[in-house]
Scaffold this active site. Structure first.
Site, short mmCIF file in Angstrom:
data_model
loop_
_atom_site.label_atom_id
_atom_site.label_comp_id
_atom_site.label_asym_id
_atom_site.label_seq_id
_atom_site.Cartn_x
_atom_site.Cartn_y
_atom_site.Cartn_z
N GLY A 1 0.77 -1.23 0.00
CA GLY A 1 0.00 0.00 0.00
C GLY A 1 0.80 1.28 0.00
O GLY A 1 0.38 2.28 -0.57
N GLU B 1 3.82 4.65 5.93
CA GLU B 1 2.59 3.87 5.84
C GLU B 1 1.58 4.56 4.95
O GLU B 1 1.55 5.80 4.89
CB GLU B 1 1.96 3.71 7.23
CG GLU B 1 2.46 2.54 8.01
CD GLU B 1 1.77 1.23 7.64
OE1 GLU B 1 1.24 1.10 6.51
OE2 GLU B 1 1.78 0.33 8.48
N ASP C 1 -5.40 2.03 10.33
CA ASP C 1 -6.78 1.70 10.72
C ASP C 1 -6.82 1.46 12.22
O ASP C 1 -6.80 2.40 12.99
CB ASP C 1 -7.26 0.44 9.98
CG ASP C 1 -7.67 0.69 8.55
OD1 ASP C 1 -8.58 1.49 8.35
OD2 ASP C 1 -7.10 0.06 7.65
N LYS D 1 -7.36 6.75 10.34
CA LYS D 1 -8.79 6.67 10.67
C LYS D 1 -8.92 6.68 12.20
O LYS D 1 -8.88 5.63 12.83
CB LYS D 1 -9.41 5.37 10.15
CG LYS D 1 -9.44 5.23 8.66
CD LYS D 1 -10.08 3.89 8.31
CE LYS D 1 -10.15 3.62 6.85
NZ LYS D 1 -10.70 2.28 6.57
N PHE E 1 -14.11 2.15 3.93
CA PHE E 1 -13.14 1.38 3.15
C PHE E 1 -12.71 2.21 1.95
O PHE E 1 -13.51 2.47 1.06
CB PHE E 1 -13.69 0.03 2.71
CG PHE E 1 -12.61 -0.89 2.26
CD1 PHE E 1 -12.28 -0.99 0.92
CD2 PHE E 1 -11.88 -1.62 3.17
CE1 PHE E 1 -11.24 -1.80 0.50
CE2 PHE E 1 -10.84 -2.45 2.76
CZ PHE E 1 -10.52 -2.54 1.42
N VAL E 2 -11.44 2.63 1.95
CA VAL E 2 -10.95 3.51 0.90
C VAL E 2 -9.97 2.79 -0.03
O VAL E 2 -9.27 1.86 0.39
CB VAL E 2 -10.28 4.77 1.50
CG1 VAL E 2 -11.31 5.64 2.20
CG2 VAL E 2 -9.15 4.41 2.45
N ASP F 1 -5.79 -0.80 -1.88
CA ASP F 1 -6.50 -1.68 -2.78
C ASP F 1 -7.70 -2.36 -2.13
O ASP F 1 -7.87 -2.32 -0.90
CB ASP F 1 -5.56 -2.79 -3.26
CG ASP F 1 -5.31 -3.85 -2.18
OD1 ASP F 1 -5.56 -5.04 -2.43
OD2 ASP F 1 -4.86 -3.48 -1.06
N ARG G 1 -5.29 0.14 -6.85
CA ARG G 1 -4.06 0.77 -6.34
C ARG G 1 -3.63 1.95 -7.21
O ARG G 1 -3.07 2.91 -6.72
CB ARG G 1 -2.92 -0.25 -6.28
CG ARG G 1 -3.03 -1.25 -5.17
CD ARG G 1 -1.72 -2.03 -5.02
NE ARG G 1 -1.89 -3.23 -4.23
CZ ARG G 1 -1.91 -3.27 -2.90
NH1 ARG G 1 -1.80 -2.16 -2.22
NH2 ARG G 1 -2.06 -4.41 -2.26
#
Length: 184
Positions: free
Chosen positions: A48, A103, A107, A135, A156-157, A163, A169
């Site tokens: 990510g 990062e 979450d 978040k 959920f992003v 992804d 992505r």
């Protein structure tokens, strides 16, 4: 990929590519101020953080080295399992180094908390965290994050490296994934 290319899969655009680029530049100025005269090791968390790491590294004017680590606590789910597995470890020794973990998103904080303890046990001079997204409502453990790009809602992003089942992505910007995509 532009948001219009997957508009049916997104319920909302949270951040544009321009907003992300501007905030990364601001964070780089903070990092340069805090690490003036130092060499910094950026540790990107795969997969990510690829986009964040690339843009951060290109924007920074400090001497840096980069390494990558892959850890997993998600699998193909939309929620963290809390069980962390190292899929790819660092190639660089951390002893005496100034380390900045890069990062994409924080979450629950469980994976990052584990990763911080793991890296601190390797003898670095310091370990700090730079995250594009956090978040706050999803946090289950408190993690000290020195640089945060944006605080976002507990949704959920996808996009900008994030992804769902390895898709989205390459979306320029960040969007909330529509529930019909992942609710089966």
């Amino acid at each position: 990929m532009q948001p219009c290319d997957v508009a049916a899969d997104l319920s909302e655009i949270l951040l544009t590519e321009d907003q992300i680029s501007a905030r990364i530049a601001e964070m780089c100025r903070e990092i340069e101020r805090d690490y003036a005269g130092e060499e910094l090791l950026l540790v990107g968390v795969l997969k990510g953080a690829v986009m964040v790491m690339a843009d951060l590294a290109r924007e920074l004017t400090l001497p840096i080295t980069m390494d990558w680590m892959a850890v997993s606590s998600y699998g193909s789910s939309t929620q963290s399992s809390g069980v962390v597995r190292i899929l790819k470890d660092l190639d660089t020794a951390l002893e005496g180094r100034k380390v900045l973990i890069v990062e994409d998103i924080i979450d629950s904080g469980l994976t990052l908390s584990w990763l911080l303890e793991n890296l601190k046990s390797r003898g670095p001079a310091s370990v700090e965290v730079c995250a594009l997204l956090r978040k706050p409502e999803a946090a289950t453990v408190e993690v000290d994050v020195r640089y945060v790009g944006f605080e976002i809602p507990n949704a959920f992003v996808v996009g900008y490296g994030l992804d769902y089942a390895e898709k989205y992505r390459n979306l320029r910007g960040l969007g909330i994934l529509a529930p019909h995509v992942y609710e089966h």
